[in-house]
Write a protein that holds these residues in place. Structure first.
Motif, PDB file in Angstrom:
ATOM      1  N   ALA A   1       8.497  -8.533  13.723  1.00 27.52           N
ATOM      2  CA  ALA A   1       7.807  -9.416  14.659  1.00 27.52           C
ATOM      3  C   ALA A   1       7.050 -10.513  13.923  1.00 27.52           C
ATOM      4  N   GLY A   2       7.011 -11.689  14.534  1.00 32.57           N
ATOM      5  CA  GLY A   2       6.186 -12.764  14.022  1.00 32.57           C
ATOM      6  C   GLY A   2       4.829 -12.782  14.707  1.00 32.57           C
ATOM      7  N   PHE A   3       3.914 -13.576  14.169  1.00 32.64           N
ATOM      8  CA  PHE A   3       2.578 -13.756  14.737  1.00 32.64           C
ATOM      9  C   PHE A   3       1.789 -12.452  14.817  1.00 32.64           C
ATOM     10  N   CYS A   4       2.121 -11.482  13.981  1.00 30.12           N
ATOM     11  CA  CYS A   4       1.418 -10.201  14.019  1.00 30.12           C
ATOM     12  C   CYS A   4       0.820  -9.917  12.651  1.00 30.12           C
ATOM     13  N   PRO A   5      -0.494  -9.807  12.562  1.00 30.01           N
ATOM     14  CA  PRO A   5      -1.122  -9.561  11.266  1.00 30.01           C
ATOM     15  C   PRO A   5      -0.720  -8.207  10.695  1.00 30.01           C
ATOM     16  N   LYS A  32      16.183 -22.037  13.915  1.00 31.00           N
ATOM     17  CA  LYS A  32      14.941 -22.505  13.286  1.00 31.00           C
ATOM     18  C   LYS A  32      14.477 -21.452  12.284  1.00 31.00           C
ATOM     19  N   PRO A  33      13.529 -21.805  11.399  1.00 35.90           N
ATOM     20  CA  PRO A  33      13.082 -20.824  10.408  1.00 35.90           C
ATOM     21  C   PRO A  33      12.421 -19.583  10.998  1.00 35.90           C
ATOM     22  N   ALA A  34      11.886 -19.689  12.221  1.00 38.63           N
ATOM     23  CA  ALA A  34      11.188 -18.538  12.805  1.00 38.63           C
ATOM     24  C   ALA A  34      11.518 -18.423  14.284  1.00 38.63           C
ATOM     25  N   THR A  35      11.369 -17.221  14.820  1.00 42.37           N
ATOM     26  CA  THR A  35      11.573 -16.995  16.244  1.00 42.37           C
ATOM     27  C   THR A  35      10.506 -16.034  16.762  1.00 42.37           C
ATOM     28  N   MET A  36      10.237 -16.142  18.058  1.00 42.92           N
ATOM     29  CA  MET A  36       9.457 -15.136  18.775  1.00 42.92           C
ATOM     30  C   MET A  36      10.352 -14.649  19.901  1.00 42.92           C
ATOM     31  N   ILE A  37      10.605 -13.357  19.915  1.00 42.68           N
ATOM     32  CA  ILE A  37      11.545 -12.790  20.877  1.00 42.68           C
ATOM     33  C   ILE A  37      10.769 -12.106  21.982  1.00 42.68           C
ATOM     34  N   VAL A  66      14.128 -16.289  23.559  1.00 40.66           N
ATOM     35  CA  VAL A  66      13.895 -16.388  22.126  1.00 40.66           C
ATOM     36  C   VAL A  66      13.368 -17.796  21.830  1.00 40.66           C
ATOM     37  N   VAL A  67      12.110 -17.879  21.435  1.00 39.60           N
ATOM     38  CA  VAL A  67      11.461 -19.151  21.121  1.00 39.60           C
ATOM     39  C   VAL A  67      11.743 -19.485  19.661  1.00 39.60           C
ATOM     40  N   CYS A  68      12.430 -20.590  19.421  1.00 41.10           N
ATOM     41  CA  CYS A  68      12.796 -21.007  18.069  1.00 41.10           C
ATOM     42  C   CYS A  68      11.838 -22.103  17.601  1.00 41.10           C
ATOM     43  N   GLU A 100       3.991 -27.088  16.031  1.00 37.58           N
ATOM     44  CA  GLU A 100       5.129 -26.394  16.636  1.00 37.58           C
ATOM     45  C   GLU A 100       4.845 -24.906  16.766  1.00 37.58           C
ATOM     46  N   SER A 101       4.156 -24.319  15.804  1.00 35.30           N
ATOM     47  CA  SER A 101       3.781 -22.913  15.887  1.00 35.30           C
ATOM     48  C   SER A 101       2.843 -22.676  17.066  1.00 35.30           C
TER      49      SER A 101
END
Length: 467
Positions: free
Chosen positions: A44-48, A343-348, A390-392, A400-401
C-alpha cells in the motif's frame, strides 16, 4: 509518507533478543536493520511504516506461543505478516515492534475428500492449496489476484475475495475452524471440522478479517468444493458504463449464476494493451466478461449474450474453448499490474456498492478523475458491485500526490453515499482507518474497540491498524 520505512530505534534491547532466542532457532531471528527494512511494509502507498526491533520467522505453533508470551511480558507490540501483498498497510511495521512473519509455516497438513476440508498452516500459498486440492478432485474457490504469492493466513486476516466470489463467495465462507495464538500466548481452538456446527458464539468469523489485531492464526480448517468443469467466457463491449451495468443487473435479476462477472473500463483496457499488446478494444467504454463453469456453459453464455445485447452491447464474443477463455481472462488478471505501469505510483481503492448503484459509482469515479486531472482506471468484480478504482500518480510531484489522496477520499465518500462500504476485500489497515470510523458510526466503533480489549488488553497486536 508513501509506505516507506523510516529510521526507527536502535537495534533491539538484549533482553528481547535473549528471551526470543531461548525458544527459537537462530535462523528464526533477524535483527540486521537492512534486512528488517525489507519487512517493514506491504504494497500500500500513503501508509507510514516503522523499523521493527526484530523479525521472527517461526515454524511451529509452540514457537508462536513463545513469541507472544515474550512480547506480553516485555510489553512489545507484534505485527503479524504473511506475504505482504496487502493493499491497506495492515502488515506495516511500527517502530520497535516484533514483526512476526508466518511464511515459514507453510505445510498442508491434510486434505480430506470425504469431509471436503483442508487443514493448513497460515503460510501456505493460495495457489499451492488450490493445486493440491485439485489433485483430489476438489476446489478451493477464493482466488485473489495475488493468488500465486499471497498466503492463506493473509487471506484470512483480510477476508479476501477474488474473481469467483459472485458464485462461490469470499474467504470467510470457507473458514470452518482456526487455531489461534492469543496475545498472552494461550492457544485457542475455534470452529469445527464438521459440515454443521452452531455451538457458542462464532469466534471463527470474528478472526476472519481482523487483520491480526485479535490473535495469530497458526492453523486453519478450510472447506473445499468438488472441482467444477472448465469455464467458458463471454466478452461484451459497451458504449457506456451505464449500459454495461444494466447488463450486470439483468444477468443477476434473471437468476443466472456466473462463475465470474468482471468489468474493465476504457482506461484499464488501454493500460493492458500498452503493457501486453493484447489488442483489446480501446474505443469501448466498458468491457464485461461473464463466465460459466456449468455442465452446459455455451447455453448459459448464449442466454447472457442476449441480455447484453438487450442492454446495448455493441459487440459480443463468446469463447469456444477453455484456452480462448483463459486468453480473455488474462487481460482482467493483469489489470492492476497494467495500471501500476501508467505512473510511478498508484492508490488502489476497494469500494463495494449495491449492484443497482454500480453505474453511479463508475460515472462518479470518472467525474472525480476529471475534477482532479488524474488517470483513474476502474476494474471491478461487477457481479458483487466491488469496484477497484486505481488512482495513478507521480509520488515525486507533491501537488499530484495531494490530488491523488483527495481523489481517493472522494471515491470512498461516493461509495458510502451510494449505500456501499469502504472495503470489499482489501481490508482497512492504516489506509482507511479514518473512514472505518465514519462507516461504523460511534456505537459500532465503541463495540469493536471493546472486542479488541477483550482479546488484546495490552494493545500489543498490530497496534494502529483498523482504529
Amino acid at each position: 509518507m508513501d509506505g516507506l520505512p523510516h529510521r526507527g530505534p536502535e537495534p533491539a534491547p538484549q533482553p528481547l533478543i535473549e528471551r526470543l532466542a531461548a525458544g527459537l532457532p537462530a535462523e528464526a531471528l533477524i535483527s540486521d536493520p537492512d534486512v528488517m527494512a525489507s519487512y517493514a511494509n506491504d504494497m500500500a502507498g500513503f501508509c507510514p511504516a516503522g523499523l521493527p526491533a526484530v523479525v521472527v520467522l517461526p515454524r511451529t505453533a509452540e514457537q508462536v506461543q513463545h513469541i507472544m508470551r515474550t512480547a506480553s511480558q516485555l510489553r512489545v507490540p507484534v505485527v503479524p505478516q504473511g506475504a505482504r501483498t496487502g493493499l491497506s498497510g495492515a502488515a506495516n511495521a511500527s517502530d520497535g515492534c516484533i514483526v512476526l512473519s508466518l511464511v515459514k509455516m507453510d505445510r498442508i497438513l491434510e486434505i480430506s475428500p470425504v469431509e471436503r476440508i483442508a487443514v493448513v498452516e497460515p503460510g501456505v500459498v493460495n495457489a499451492a492449496l488450490s493445486r493440491a486440492a485439485g489433485e483430489h478432485g476438489l476446489y478451493y474457490p477464493p482466488d485473489p489476484s495475488s493468488w500465486e504469492t499471497c498466503t492463506i493466513g493473509g487471506n484470512i486476516g483480510t477476508a479476501s475475495g477474488g474473481l469467483c466470489c459472485v458464485k462461490y463467495g469470499v474467504t470467510a465462507e470457507y473458514v470452518l475452524g482456526l487455531d489461534v495464538v492469543l496475545a498472552d500466548g494461550r492457544l485457542l481452538t475455534t470452529g469445527r471440522r464438521t459440515a454443521k456446527g452452531v455451538a457458542g458464539y462464532d469466534l471463527t468469523r470474528l478472526f476472519v478479517g481482523s487483520e491480526g489485531s485479535l490473535g495469530i492464526v497458526v492453523k486453519a480448517v478450510l472447506a473445499l468444493r468438488p472441482k467444477p468443469p472448465e469455464q467458458l467466457v463471454l466478452a461484451a463491449e459497451f458504449d457506456s458504463a451505464a449500459d454495461a451495468c444494466a447488463a450486470v443487473c439483468a444477468i443477476m435479476e434473471r437468476g443466472h449464476t456466473p462463475s465470474l462477472l468482471e468489468l474493465m473500463d476504457r482506461t484499464t483496457l488501454r493500460a493492458v494493451n500498452a503493457l501486453a499488446h493484447m489488442g483489446l478494444p480501446e474505443r469501448t467504454e466498458a468491457l464485461l466478461l461473464a463466465a460459466f463453469d456449468t455442465a452446459e456453459p455455451a447455453a448459459d453464455l448464449a442466454a447472457v449474450g442476449e441480455l447484453c445485447a438487450a442492454a446495448g452491447a455493441s459487440e459480443i464474443v463468446p469463447a469456444d474453448t477453455a484456452a480462448e477463455s483463459e486468453l480473455l481472462l488474462q487481460a482482467r488478471r493483469m489489470s492492476l499490474t497494467a495500471l501500476e505501469a501508467v505512473k510511478p505510483a498508484t492508490m488502489i481503492d476497494d469500494v463495494c456498492v449495491p449492484r443497482s448503484r454500480l453505474a453511479a459509482m463508475l460515472d462518479g469515479t470518472a467525474a472525480i478523475a476529471d475534477k482532479y486531472g488524474l488517470t483513474i482506471g476502474v476494474c471491478a468484480h461487477a457481479g458483487d458491485g466491488n469496484t477497484h478504482p486505481v488512482v495513478c500518480f507521480d509520488h515525486a510531484d507533491p501537488d499530484e500526490s495531494r490530488r491523488a489522496r483527495e481523489s481517493f477520499d472522494e471515491i470512498m465518500a461516493l461509495g458510502l453515499e451510494l449505500g456501499g462500504t469502504i472495503t470489499g476485500e482489501h481490508g482497512v489497515g492504516v489506509l482507511k482507518k479514518e473512514w472505518l470510523a465514519r462507516e461504523l458510526g460511534p456505537v459500532g466503533l465503541e463495540l469493536q474497540r471493546g472486542i479488541k480489549q477483550v482479546f488484546d488488553p495490552l494493545g500489543l497486536l498490530n497496534p494502529g491498524k483498523l482504529f
